[in-house]
Scaffold this motif. Structure first.
Motif, PDB file in Angstrom:
ATOM      1  N   ASP A 132       0.863  -1.178   0.000  1.00  0.00           N
ATOM      2  CA  ASP A 132       0.000   0.000   0.000  1.00  0.00           C
ATOM      3  C   ASP A 132       0.902   1.232   0.000  1.00  0.00           C
ATOM      4  O   ASP A 132       1.799   1.351   0.832  1.00  0.00           O
ATOM      5  N   ALA A 133       0.666   2.142  -0.913  1.00  0.00           N
ATOM      6  CA  ALA A 133       1.554   3.290  -1.099  1.00  0.00           C
ATOM      7  C   ALA A 133       1.454   4.331   0.007  1.00  0.00           C
ATOM      8  O   ALA A 133       2.378   5.122   0.183  1.00  0.00           O
ATOM      9  N   GLN A 134       0.356   4.362   0.761  1.00  0.00           N
ATOM     10  CA  GLN A 134       0.262   5.343   1.837  1.00  0.00           C
ATOM     11  C   GLN A 134      -0.818   4.949   2.823  1.00  0.00           C
ATOM     12  O   GLN A 134      -1.978   4.812   2.462  1.00  0.00           O
TER      13      GLN A 134
END
Length: 130
Positions: free
Chosen positions: A5-7
């Motif tokens: 998950d990027a953020q």
């Protein structure tokens, strides 16, 4: 294949020991344990954990605690203030922090939009690599 998950943001309840600076619309808390359980439930292997600026401003201490409890699950990102005279030291310290994968530069209301502004030239983070 890994799923990252990027953020994500993780935070504890508002309390005197680490009070929130602002307001968040959402759950009263999303601890590191909650985040890992949610990630496990949907098959996410890891995430970039960004310290939530709206709650903690430039204090990434809770994100560091979450990383310490779950080092194999998160990479860390800390918000930094480019107008802080000590920003280069802050970035260098953060680059040396275990788990760091980046910084988030916040260009807030008081930041010049002039690229020749002496606060940015030379860049305060020139020569710093993680």
């Amino acid at each position: 294949m890994l799923t990252i998950d990027a953020q994500v943001h993780s935070y504890e309840r508002n309390h005197p020991g680490r009070p929130w600076v602002g307001t968040l619309y959402g759950p009263a808390e999303v601890t590191g344990d909650h985040m890992v359980a949610a990630m496990d439930a949907v098959g996410v292997d890891g995430a970039v954990l960004v310290s939530p600026f709206s709650m903690y401003r430039y204090d990434a201490s809770y994100a560091k605690e979450v990383y310490a409890a779950h080092p194999s699950r998160f990479g860390l990102v800390k918000p930094v203030d480019p107008t802080d005279p000590a920003v280069a030291d802050t970035i260098a310290d953060w680059a040396a922090t275990k788990g760091t994968v980046g910084i988030r530069v916040f260009l807030r209301d008081n930041v010049s939009t002039d690229p020749a502004d002496p606060r940015f030239t030379p860049s305060p983070w020139a020569g710093i690599s993680a």
